[in-house]
Design an enzyme around this catalytic site. Structure first.
Site, PDB file in Angstrom:
ATOM      1  N   SER A   1      20.799  38.512  58.043  1.00  0.00           N
ATOM      2  CA  SER A   1      21.088  38.671  56.687  1.00  0.00           C
ATOM      3  C   SER A   1      20.466  39.380  55.781  1.00  0.00           C
ATOM      4  O   SER A   1      20.739  39.544  54.657  1.00  0.00           O
ATOM      5  CB  SER A   1      21.196  37.117  56.187  1.00  0.00           C
TER       6      SER A   1
ATOM      7  N   ASN B   1      14.581  26.845  56.290  1.00  0.00           N
ATOM      8  CA  ASN B   1      15.637  25.913  55.595  1.00  0.00           C
ATOM      9  C   ASN B   1      15.146  25.395  54.156  1.00  0.00           C
ATOM     10  O   ASN B   1      16.001  25.623  53.314  1.00  0.00           O
ATOM     11  CB  ASN B   1      15.822  24.653  56.529  1.00  0.00           C
TER      12      ASN B   1
ATOM     13  N   THR C   1      53.866  30.909  20.977  1.00  0.00           N
ATOM     14  CA  THR C   1      53.815  30.009  21.961  1.00  0.00           C
ATOM     15  C   THR C   1      55.304  30.563  22.810  1.00  0.00           C
ATOM     16  O   THR C   1      56.084  31.096  22.409  1.00  0.00           O
ATOM     17  CB  THR C   1      54.479  28.455  21.514  1.00  0.00           C
ATOM     18  N   HIS C   2      55.177  30.261  24.254  1.00  0.00           N
ATOM     19  CA  HIS C   2      55.945  30.931  25.323  1.00  0.00           C
ATOM     20  C   HIS C   2      56.005  32.384  24.942  1.00  0.00           C
ATOM     21  O   HIS C   2      57.269  32.930  25.346  1.00  0.00           O
ATOM     22  CB  HIS C   2      57.370  30.068  25.116  1.00  0.00           C
TER      23      HIS C   2
ATOM     24  N   ASN D   1      45.393  54.110  29.451  1.00  0.00           N
ATOM     25  CA  ASN D   1      45.832  52.786  30.007  1.00  0.00           C
ATOM     26  C   ASN D   1      44.219  51.851  29.686  1.00  0.00           C
ATOM     27  O   ASN D   1      43.460  52.339  29.835  1.00  0.00           O
ATOM     28  CB  ASN D   1      45.513  52.966  31.392  1.00  0.00           C
TER      29      ASN D   1
ATOM     30  N   GLU E   1      42.352  45.250  32.423  1.00  0.00           N
ATOM     31  CA  GLU E   1      43.213  45.104  33.459  1.00  0.00           C
ATOM     32  C   GLU E   1      42.136  44.897  34.589  1.00  0.00           C
ATOM     33  O   GLU E   1      42.577  44.331  35.552  1.00  0.00           O
ATOM     34  CB  GLU E   1      43.904  46.381  33.853  1.00  0.00           C
TER      35      GLU E   1
ATOM     36  N   TYR F   1      20.785  21.235  57.699  1.00  0.00           N
ATOM     37  CA  TYR F   1      21.279  22.910  57.800  1.00  0.00           C
ATOM     38  C   TYR F   1      22.146  23.362  58.748  1.00  0.00           C
ATOM     39  O   TYR F   1      21.813  22.864  59.846  1.00  0.00           O
ATOM     40  CB  TYR F   1      19.923  23.604  57.552  1.00  0.00           C
TER      41      TYR F   1
ATOM     42  N   LYS G   1      25.507  33.597  50.604  1.00  0.00           N
ATOM     43  CA  LYS G   1      24.823  34.658  49.665  1.00  0.00           C
ATOM     44  C   LYS G   1      25.809  35.721  48.833  1.00  0.00           C
ATOM     45  O   LYS G   1      25.756  35.824  47.923  1.00  0.00           O
ATOM     46  CB  LYS G   1      23.929  35.399  50.394  1.00  0.00           C
TER      47      LYS G   1
HETATM   48  N1  ARG Z   1      19.085  33.291  56.650  1.00  0.00           N
HETATM   49  C1  ARG Z   1      19.160  32.160  56.831  1.00  0.00           C
HETATM   50  C2  ARG Z   1      19.837  31.687  55.725  1.00  0.00           C
HETATM   51  O1  ARG Z   1      20.401  32.361  54.859  1.00  0.00           O
HETATM   52  C3  ARG Z   1      17.805  31.523  56.494  1.00  0.00           C
HETATM   53  C4  ARG Z   1      17.704  30.098  57.101  1.00  0.00           C
HETATM   54  C5  ARG Z   1      17.724  30.176  58.608  1.00  0.00           C
HETATM   55  N2  ARG Z   1      17.411  28.874  59.103  1.00  0.00           N
HETATM   56  C6  ARG Z   1      17.633  28.670  60.331  1.00  0.00           C
HETATM   57  N3  ARG Z   1      17.222  27.575  60.789  1.00  0.00           N
HETATM   58  N4  ARG Z   1      18.257  29.555  61.263  1.00  0.00           N
HETATM   59  O2  ARG Z   1      20.610  30.467  55.818  1.00  0.00           O
END
Ligand code: ARG
Length: 467
Positions: free
Chosen positions: A34, A121, A166-167, A296, A301, A328, A336
């Site tokens: 990530s 976590n 209205t409408h 435009n 828009e 978790y 994200k």
């Molecule tokens: N990159 C992970 C997330 O965004 C961090 C937490 C990962 N925890 C785990 N037990 N793999 O959630």
């Protein structure tokens, strides 16, 4: 050693590689990483680590030497990131492990002690809260800038008469200032939704560790205070697993964007040559590559269109969370991108609107003409007849017939003669023209929340006190 051999150990992740007997599949490594998007939270991650290290030191789990090495090392990591010199690595999966691993590269064993009594976590749950808490401040700031712009426009156009719809059919005359104040109120509720959700998310998950808490004698109040949270979260399982705060942020954003889509729609309609109520300055518009005459209304828009992705992000997060067992799950890494995309979209849309709104030019004469065309003072005539003693339903009927005649003659009600009007009701006298004019109509709605220019000016003063 071949280059292949040299590369291999790098993929057995140093943060959790101990129990693994083979390296992570190269594709899986990239698939599960990530870092490409969560590195946006590097400041929050570092702030969380500083607070955690100080806490560990306070409860004597971490020595003074280790603490100062960690704090110094984190400073260096932060500088490297800010200078663009930090080497983000997909092999190190996410922002948390990238920073921790680099810290250990720099300071050695002390870096490895930072993760005592902590898990990614509770770390990630903390980082997102810190990040969103701060970013919501920016959203609110931009929303308020737009609100200021609306108040300025409301004040400037307090006397400008336009048809109220209205409408999408002409209903009653209103003032343009009054219409801007309606938008202001929508935004005021949006801001308060953001404030509410920021308040609820402002709790510190640190110490929840992986899910059950930790056996170290930690001081959660201390970490919470260090990071400016209201308090530590009350339950470790909940703290690491729920993303309701992110959902709330997206819900508040979807509502805001929905409001902005409504404003956008009106701006698009008003700036069309059929309506021709307003002029959007050229710098907020674009032309057509084929039709030379075109101008435009791109900004409204686009904002209208962007509402779709923000609504989509809300549904993504709701669906992400749905049915997740405690605590978790890796699913949550998927929170994200919808969060960041929502944030970027909302900030951009607000910024464009805040810049554009004060520059809108009103074509007062066209609005006035349009208000005159749709029998917009018919209700005023009915109210007039009620004041003269007719029951409202009868008055409604009488005015209906007057409208039918006026339609036939292609005249507005105010353009019928007194004699013609008296044919509908003998109670009508010369003073009827005071209520049949657009000015008389709007001025008579002079109460809290009404459209009278006087009320609009008062409402602007009150609204300025509120923001
Ligand atoms: N990159 C992970 C997330 O965004 C961090 C937490 C990962 N925890 C785990 N037990 N793999 O959630």
């Amino acid at each position: 050693m071949s280059t292949e051999d040299q590369k291999e150990p790098a993929r057995v992740n140093q943060s959790w590689g101990g129990r693994f007997s083979e390296q992570t599949d190269a594709f899986v490594e990239a698939f599960t990483a990530s870092v490409d998007f969560d590195r946006r939270m590097y400041q929050q991650d570092i702030a969380g680590s500083r607070a955690h290290a100080r806490m560990l030191n306070k409860v004597t789990v971490l020595s003074d030497e280790d603490l100062s090495a960690i704090l110094k090392g984190l400073d260096q990591v932060e500088q490297e990131i800010e200078a663009g010199k930090f080497e983000w690595s997909v092999a190190r999966e996410d922002v948390h492990m990238n920073i921790e691993a680099r810290l250990t590269d720099i300071i050695g064993d002390a870096g490895k002690r930072l993760h005592t009594g902590r898990s990614r976590n509770d770390q990630v749950a903390t980082d997102i809260r810190l990040y969103l808490r701060e970013q919501i401040g920016r959203v609110i700031w931009e929303a308020k800038r737009l609100q200021q712009g609306l108040l300025g426009l409301a004040e400037r156009e307090a006397d400008t008469i336009m048809p109220g719809f209205t409408h999408l059919q002409v209903a009653q005359p209103v003032t343009f200032g009054h219409h801007m104040l309606a938008w202001f109120e929508m935004l005021a509720r949006d801001v308060s939704r953001y404030e509410d959700c920021r308040e609820r998310m402002n709790m510190c998950p640190l110490g929840a560790a992986a899910l059950a808490g930790t056996s170290y004698p930690i001081d959660r109040e201390f970490s919470a205070r260090e990071l400016g949270f209201i308090a530590p979260t009350a339950n470790s399982l909940d703290a690491v697993s729920d993303r309701d705060f992110a959902i709330e942020f997206c819900a508040a954003s979807a509502m805001l964007m929905t409001h902005m889509s409504r404003m956008s729609e009106e701006l698009v309609i008003w700036s069309s040559s059929q309506f021709n109520f307003i002029n959007l300055p050229d710098r907020f518009c674009t032309g057509s590559s084929i039709m030379p005459q075109k101008k435009n209304p791109d900004v409204p828009e686009l904002v209208r269109g962007k509402t779709g992705r923000v609504n989509g992000n809300l549904v993504s997060l709701l669906t992400l969370m749905k049915s997740q067992p405690l605590a978790y799950n890796k699913d949550n890494q998927e929170d994200k991108e919808p969060i960041f995309d929502t944030l970027d979209t909302v900030l951009g849309s607000l910024r464009a609107f805040a810049d554009m709104i004060p520059a809108i030019e009103c074509k007062q004469a066209n609005m006035y003409k349009a208000a005159k065309q749709g029998f917009s003072t018919a209700t005023d005539l009915a109210d007039y007849l009620v004041r003269k003693g007719l029951p409202f339903r009868d008055a409604h009927e009488v005015v209906g017939s007057a409208v039918a005649v006026a339609l036939e003659k292609e005249l507005d009600l105010s353009e019928l003669s007194l004699k013609e009007l008296q044919a509908f009701s003998a109670t009508i006298s010369e003073d009827v023209f005071d209520v049949l004019t657009l000015e008389g109509s709007v001025a008579s709605r002079n109460h809290i929340g009404g459209t009278a220019p006087e009320q609009v000016r008062k409402a602007v003063i009150e609204a300025r006190k509120r923001i």
